[in-house]
Design a protein around this motif. Structure first.
Motif, mmCIF file in Angstrom:
data_model
loop_
_atom_site.group_PDB
_atom_site.id
_atom_site.type_symbol
_atom_site.label_atom_id
_atom_site.label_comp_id
_atom_site.label_asym_id
_atom_site.label_seq_id
_atom_site.Cartn_x
_atom_site.Cartn_y
_atom_site.Cartn_z
ATOM 1 N N LEU A 671 0.843 -1.303 -0.157
ATOM 2 C CA LEU A 671 -0.080 0.176 -0.040
ATOM 3 C C LEU A 671 0.759 1.090 0.031
ATOM 4 C CD1 LEU A 671 -2.851 -1.136 2.393
ATOM 5 C CD2 LEU A 671 -2.955 -0.948 0.069
ATOM 6 N N ALA A 672 2.104 1.390 0.880
ATOM 7 C CA ALA A 672 2.836 2.379 0.969
ATOM 8 C C ALA A 672 3.623 2.795 -0.530
ATOM 9 C CB ALA A 672 3.960 2.199 1.946
ATOM 10 N N THR A 673 3.555 1.970 -1.204
ATOM 11 C CA THR A 673 4.348 2.243 -2.713
ATOM 12 C C THR A 673 3.478 2.906 -3.611
ATOM 13 O OG1 THR A 673 3.750 -0.024 -3.409
ATOM 14 C CG2 THR A 673 6.008 0.419 -2.381
ATOM 15 N N LYS A 674 2.030 3.036 -3.324
ATOM 16 C CA LYS A 674 1.038 3.664 -4.303
ATOM 17 C C LYS A 674 1.343 5.132 -4.555
ATOM 18 C CE LYS A 674 -0.944 -0.304 -4.707
ATOM 19 N NZ LYS A 674 -0.754 -1.007 -6.031
ATOM 20 N N SER A 675 1.640 5.812 -3.432
ATOM 21 C CA SER A 675 1.936 7.196 -3.561
ATOM 22 C C SER A 675 3.043 7.823 -2.825
ATOM 23 C CB SER A 675 0.806 8.101 -3.243
ATOM 24 O OG SER A 675 0.592 7.971 -1.929
ATOM 25 N N VAL A 676 3.811 8.975 -3.308
ATOM 26 C CA VAL A 676 4.775 9.396 -2.658
ATOM 27 C C VAL A 676 4.493 9.665 -1.078
ATOM 28 C CG1 VAL A 676 6.389 11.181 -2.495
ATOM 29 C CG2 VAL A 676 5.642 10.420 -4.657
ATOM 30 N N GLU A 677 3.341 10.436 -0.873
ATOM 31 C CA GLU A 677 2.784 10.602 0.538
ATOM 32 C C GLU A 677 2.599 9.467 1.429
ATOM 33 O OE1 GLU A 677 1.284 11.655 -2.234
ATOM 34 O OE2 GLU A 677 1.788 13.839 -2.475
ATOM 35 N N ALA A 678 2.204 8.455 0.908
ATOM 36 C CA ALA A 678 2.165 7.124 1.703
ATOM 37 C C ALA A 678 3.611 6.705 1.784
ATOM 38 C CB ALA A 678 1.196 6.157 0.744
ATOM 39 N N PHE A 679 4.261 6.672 0.847
ATOM 40 C CA PHE A 679 5.717 6.150 1.047
ATOM 41 C C PHE A 679 6.429 7.014 1.992
ATOM 42 C CE2 PHE A 679 10.127 6.821 0.041
ATOM 43 C CZ PHE A 679 10.836 5.498 0.225
ATOM 44 N N ARG A 680 6.256 8.224 2.000
ATOM 45 C CA ARG A 680 7.085 8.920 3.218
ATOM 46 C C ARG A 680 6.378 8.853 4.641
ATOM 47 N NH1 ARG A 680 7.515 14.760 -0.320
ATOM 48 N NH2 ARG A 680 9.284 14.037 -1.695
ATOM 49 N N CYS A 681 4.948 8.662 4.498
ATOM 50 C CA CYS A 681 4.451 8.439 5.939
ATOM 51 C C CYS A 681 4.964 7.041 6.394
ATOM 52 C CB CYS A 681 3.021 8.447 5.620
ATOM 53 S SG CYS A 681 2.203 7.900 7.151
ATOM 54 N N ALA A 682 4.949 5.982 5.627
ATOM 55 C CA ALA A 682 5.337 4.533 6.072
ATOM 56 C C ALA A 682 6.776 4.474 6.490
ATOM 57 C CB ALA A 682 5.099 3.650 4.890
ATOM 58 N N ASP A 683 7.573 5.390 5.695
ATOM 59 C CA ASP A 683 9.082 5.487 5.984
ATOM 60 C C ASP A 683 9.463 5.981 7.390
ATOM 61 O OD1 ASP A 683 11.814 4.991 5.415
ATOM 62 O OD2 ASP A 683 11.984 7.014 4.474
ATOM 63 N N VAL A 684 8.680 6.986 7.579
ATOM 64 C CA VAL A 684 8.981 7.596 8.858
ATOM 65 C C VAL A 684 8.382 6.702 10.061
ATOM 66 C CG1 VAL A 684 8.491 9.925 10.389
ATOM 67 C CG2 VAL A 684 9.228 9.930 7.990
ATOM 68 N N SER A 685 7.190 6.373 9.879
ATOM 69 C CA SER A 685 6.594 5.591 10.791
ATOM 70 C C SER A 685 7.208 4.376 11.088
ATOM 71 C CB SER A 685 5.007 5.241 10.080
ATOM 72 O OG SER A 685 4.275 6.333 10.150
ATOM 73 N N LEU A 686 7.738 3.620 10.119
ATOM 74 C CA LEU A 686 8.603 2.238 10.450
ATOM 75 C C LEU A 686 9.870 2.679 10.831
ATOM 76 C CD1 LEU A 686 8.117 0.630 7.011
ATOM 77 C CD2 LEU A 686 7.023 -0.089 9.037
ATOM 78 N N ASP A 687 10.333 3.735 10.887
ATOM 79 C CA ASP A 687 11.588 4.120 11.804
ATOM 80 C C ASP A 687 11.216 4.399 13.040
ATOM 81 O OD1 ASP A 687 13.446 3.993 9.376
ATOM 82 O OD2 ASP A 687 13.280 6.080 8.951
ATOM 83 N N GLU A 688 10.178 4.968 13.477
ATOM 84 C CA GLU A 688 9.686 5.231 14.610
ATOM 85 C C GLU A 688 9.569 4.055 15.441
ATOM 86 O OE1 GLU A 688 6.593 7.959 14.465
ATOM 87 O OE2 GLU A 688 7.962 9.685 13.996
ATOM 88 N N LEU A 689 8.687 3.121 14.588
ATOM 89 C CA LEU A 689 8.137 1.810 15.105
ATOM 90 C C LEU A 689 9.481 0.965 15.535
ATOM 91 C CD1 LEU A 689 5.826 -0.105 15.947
ATOM 92 C CD2 LEU A 689 6.092 -0.837 13.510
ATOM 93 N N LYS A 690 10.360 0.910 14.512
ATOM 94 C CA LYS A 690 11.630 0.105 14.914
ATOM 95 C C LYS A 690 12.362 0.509 16.106
ATOM 96 C CE LYS A 690 16.306 -0.551 12.935
ATOM 97 N NZ LYS A 690 17.264 -0.531 11.728
ATOM 98 N N ASN A 691 12.721 2.113 16.441
ATOM 99 C CA ASN A 691 13.213 2.338 17.665
ATOM 100 C C ASN A 691 12.507 2.121 18.605
ATOM 101 O OD1 ASN A 691 15.227 3.712 16.090
ATOM 102 N ND2 ASN A 691 14.153 5.306 15.707
ATOM 103 N N LYS A 692 11.248 2.032 18.599
ATOM 104 C CA LYS A 692 10.221 1.872 19.855
ATOM 105 C C LYS A 692 10.540 0.336 20.296
ATOM 106 C CE LYS A 692 5.575 1.907 21.549
ATOM 107 N NZ LYS A 692 4.158 2.425 21.491
ATOM 108 N N ILE A 693 10.604 -0.717 19.203
ATOM 109 C CA ILE A 693 10.652 -1.845 19.294
ATOM 110 C C ILE A 693 11.963 -2.430 19.950
ATOM 111 C CG2 ILE A 693 10.910 -4.301 18.369
ATOM 112 C CD1 ILE A 693 8.763 -3.318 16.292
ATOM 113 N N LEU A 694 13.246 -1.852 19.605
ATOM 114 C CA LEU A 694 14.292 -1.710 20.138
ATOM 115 C C LEU A 694 14.402 -1.646 21.666
ATOM 116 C CD1 LEU A 694 16.769 -0.596 17.516
ATOM 117 C CD2 LEU A 694 16.271 -2.976 18.008
ATOM 118 N N THR A 695 13.503 -0.954 22.176
ATOM 119 C CA THR A 695 13.597 -0.462 23.560
ATOM 120 C C THR A 695 12.772 -1.573 24.237
ATOM 121 O OG1 THR A 695 11.441 0.705 23.254
ATOM 122 C CG2 THR A 695 13.611 2.017 23.132
#
Length: 795
Positions: A671-695
């Motif tokens: 779904l995130a590859t369908k538009s630039v806005e969706a891609f940027r949102c997923a990219d930022v959200s995944l980084d935040e989710l990864k950092n949270k999981i690492l804790t």
């Protein structure tokens, strides 16, 4: 001060209180270096490195540095950030970089000098005039480029650019599709390495792995590595086990034992601590053996691991007519002492319960070990191996004596009693005048080891060969080869065994969920459908259909009958048969001369026909073996209890969590590859989710997977063993060759290839031609392959 070539400023070198420092004039508008803040002293050590920048910082990004030009005084938070910046800068312009030198002090690295990969000249270029004729043509990649950058570390921990030269003396790579070949830009992310590891563990070919990674990256031209790099990564994975192969395997066994308390393994070392033999059995197999261990086949095979240790598998048959693995072993060689240790250890694991019968090949060492460890069980040699050897030795008679081949098979397979076999055998030898044939004499001397007439009273689950073991060995060879380590071998075998258990589970489901159709309204068929598994009921139904053929003749009133089968719908060349069936109506006991029930545990068609003839409408309980029924596996429980995914850190539970999360992540990416806005949102959200999981997880799980795997496995090993040497089994060399049959020996030899250099059929080619090597050594003449003429070698 200007650079004559490029007009760029030269460095100013000054000697200060703490040493010699280099910095640029303020030509770029940057600040000069304050030497009082520099880390270092007069004993600063200069270290030659020449390290190519690779995937050292592969997961790190430097925000906003994509289009920034280097300048003196430019600051970086860390050494890695500085290196990453210059590597990214080089990739954007089209050149590769490497670390040339670094200065080391008491507190660590204080400065780094990075250069263009074409800096300097190679030793081969420097000595070109004195090297003479090169042994191998090697392209030169260096041109003496002077482009470089120097980073220095200050007392506050900040790294700054102290010197920079942007002038190159070579062509820069402008094409983006070609820049990916720059050595400093080549590298794999940890995720790509994990994908390669997982796909290779599933035996996906290297080319398909490479294309799969290319699809994920948006095309092969987007990958920063080649197919050769994928192969090198796999080789590197295998190299990690060199010297610790057995210890890693032992640690894996210990981990399995923690997860399954009934998992069993044993290792036999020699006096020097070098591993000789290994055997392992999972808990499910040990429990299944209690129900299905009455008959076992055992066979060994080669070329399954890099130590050439023969693989041995104990194979049985379950109530679904499926093969089941009762244990696996790797042996140093096929000596009797190794087999004795194996059988004793295996029986110990099986609670000292020996099988009733075992089927093997004609290996003398194996036979001696069975006689010592299992003196009271029935040992049968594989009939297929015996007949194959007979075909190789008697091939001439098969062609010259009409009917001999068919009559030999009929004497062996259709003799119902020992007396019938011996009488028919001698009659056959007289008919074809083969009384003096040595191979037939040997076959007759060993008849009690393989002829079916000697085993009709022994339950063998209708097996007379080691076909199930052979089939399992062939499947295993698709998963491993003679380069596989023991640890990887064990993992692949576990996958094969897990597939067997999964098929058994699927068949359990079909037996419970599906009701087979009846062929007739016969009461015995109805009873059989109720008690037998779906697969075994189909075998009973086939016997019931076969019972419709032939006729019944009463020999003794209500006690003895003869079943005459004059034809069979499935065999056009059927030879008429007469079988004698005795029945006792008092306790419903049926005995057939073919001994079908005694051999397979399933009533034969002759017995069923007589039972129908005398009016027996239901299947007697005494002729229903529990091992073939639906309830035969009640004691065979899964080794891993059903547990919640919220508790525990075992491998199985991690796999369950992975299977739950993976489809959701794939859908998110789609779904995130369908538009630039969706891609940027997923990219930022995944980084935040990864950092949270690492804790939320222990720090040990954040390490790279390949490092974590090695550290975890080796740390579990309590004992130290030495990896085994390359085994020599039955006189075979490092790369064992299959023994050729007589058909292959008499086949015409393949044509030898013609050398394109000397035009001789000597079994060599242009590269290995001895005449060409001699000509090159003498500097005489060399063949020009383009115009088929000879020219003088010029080196």
């Amino acid at each position: 001060m200007s650079n004559e070539k490029g007009g760029l400023p030269m460095a100013i070198v000054e000697e200060g209180e703490f040493g010699i420092y280099e910095f640029e004039e303020d030509w770029f508008g940057g600040d000069t270096i304050n030497e009082e803040d520099v880390i270092g002293d007069e004993r600063e050590e200069e270290i030659e490195e020449d390290d190519v920048i690779g995937d050292e910082w592969e997961e790190e990004d430097i925000g906003g540095s994509e289009n920034v030009e280097p300048f003196v005084g430019m600051e970086f938070a860390s050494e890695i950030e500085a290196k990453k910046f210059y590597n990214t800068y080089g990739g954007r312009l089209g050149f590769s970089v490497r670390v040339h030198t670094s200065a080391k002090t008491k507190v660590g690295i204080s400065s780094i000098r990075m250069v263009c990969s074409k800096q300097g000249l190679s030793d081969r270029q420097k000595q070109a005039d004195n090297m003479g004729t090169p042994q191998k043509e090697i392209s030169n990649t260096r041109s003496g480029c002077m482009a470089f950058i120097r980073f220095r570390r200050f007392k506050n921990g900040v790294w700054k650019v102290s010197k920079f030269n942007a002038v190159h003396n070579h062509v820069l790579i402008a094409s983006p599709s070609k820049r990916r070949n720059l050595r400093s830009l080549k590298g794999m992310t940890l995720e790509e390495k994990a994908i390669i590891r997982q796909m290779r563990a599933s035996n996906v070919p290297i080319s398909q792995i490479w294309h799969y990674l290319g699809e994920n990256a948006g095309g092969i031209d987007k990958l920063c590595f080649s197919k050769k790099d994928v192969n090198n990564q796999i080789v590197e994975e295998n190299r990690r086990l060199v010297g610790i192969d057995v210890e890693t395997t032992l640690a894996h066994f210990n981990k399995k034992q923690e997860e399954d308390s009934e998992f069993f393994f044993a290792i036999e070392p020699d006096s020097d601590g070098v591993v000789k033999n290994i055997v392992w059995i999972d808990g499910r197999a040990r429990r299944a053996y209690a129900e299905f261990g009455d008959v076992v086949t055992f066979d060994t095979t080669y070329n399954t691991n890099k130590y050439c240790m023969p693989l041995g598998l104990f194979i049985g048959v379950n109530h679904h007519w499926q093969s089941i693995v009762f244990g696996a072993c790797l042996l140093r060689n096929e000596q009797a002492t190794n087999f004795i240790w194996l059988f004793r250890t295996w029986m110990q694991a099986m609670f000292n319960k020996a099988p009733k019968a075992i089927i093997t090949d004609q290996c003398p060492s194996m036979k001696a070990a069975i006689q010592e460890v299992f003196p009271s069980i029935v040992h049968r040699c594989c009939q297929w191996h015996v007949m194959k050897n007979a075909r190789d030795q008697l091939l001439v008679y098969y062609g010259s004596k009409d009917g001999f081949k068919e009559e030999l098979r009929a004497v062996i397979n259709r003799s119902l009693t020992v007396a019938d076999f011996e009488r028919s055998w001698h009659k056959m030898l007289e008919k074809y005048k083969l009384e003096d044939n040595n191979h037939l004499k040997t076959m007759f001397v060993k008849r009690e080891e393989w002829v079916p007439a000697y085993f009709r009273d022994t339950f063998c689950a209708q097996m007379s060969t080691t076909q199930r073991s052979e089939g399992m060995n062939n499947v295993m060879k698709l998963l491993v080869d003679n380069h596989t380590s023991i640890y990887r071998f064990v993992l692949q075998l576990e996958k094969l065994v897990e597939g067997i258990w999964q098929r058994k589970s699927d068949e359990d489901y079909r037996t419970i969920n599906e009701t087979p159709q009846l062929w007739s309204l016969n009461g015995m068929e109805v009873d059989a459908r109720e008690v037998y598994t779906k697969k075994f009921f189909s075998l009973f139904k086939k016997r019931l259909k076969d019972s419709s053929n032939g006729s019944v003749v009463e020999v003794e009133q209500k006690r003895c009958y003869e079943v005459n089968i004059t034809k069979h719908p499935s065999f056009p060349n059927w030879v008429p048969e007469i079988h004698k069936v005795c029945i006792d109506m008092a306790d419903v006991t049926v005995l057939c001369s073919c001994k079908g029930f005694e051999f397979s545990g399933l009533l034969c068609a002759h017995a069923i026909k007589v039972m129908q003839h005398v009016g027996i409408e239901h299947l007697p309980c005494k002729y229903v073996l529990k091992r073939w029924t639906k309830g035969a596996n009640e004691s065979v429980k899964m080794s891993i209890r059903e547990r919640s995914m919220d508790i525990g850190e075992s491998t199985e539970l991690q796999s369950m969590r992975h299977a739950t999360l993976y489809p959701k992540v794939v859908q998110l990416v789609h779904l995130a590859t369908k538009s630039v806005e969706a891609f940027r949102c997923a990219d930022v959200s995944l980084d935040e989710l990864k950092n949270k999981i690492l804790t939320l997880i222990p720090s040990k799980w954040s390490a790279p997977e390949e490092i974590l795997e090695q550290q975890t496995l080796v740390s579990l090993s309590a004992e130290e063993y030495i990896d085994p040497p390359i085994s020599q089994c039955k006189g075979r060399k490092r790369k064992p060759q299959r023994m050729k049959s007589l058909l292959e020996k008499i086949a015409p030899a393949p044509k030898k290839r013609t050398c394109s250099y000397c035009n001789e059929k000597g079994g060599h080619n242009l590269r290995s031609c001895p005449k060409r090597k001699q000509d090159l050594a003498n500097g005489k003449r060399k063949r020009d392959e383009d115009d088929d003429t000879y020219i003088t070698c010029a080196f």
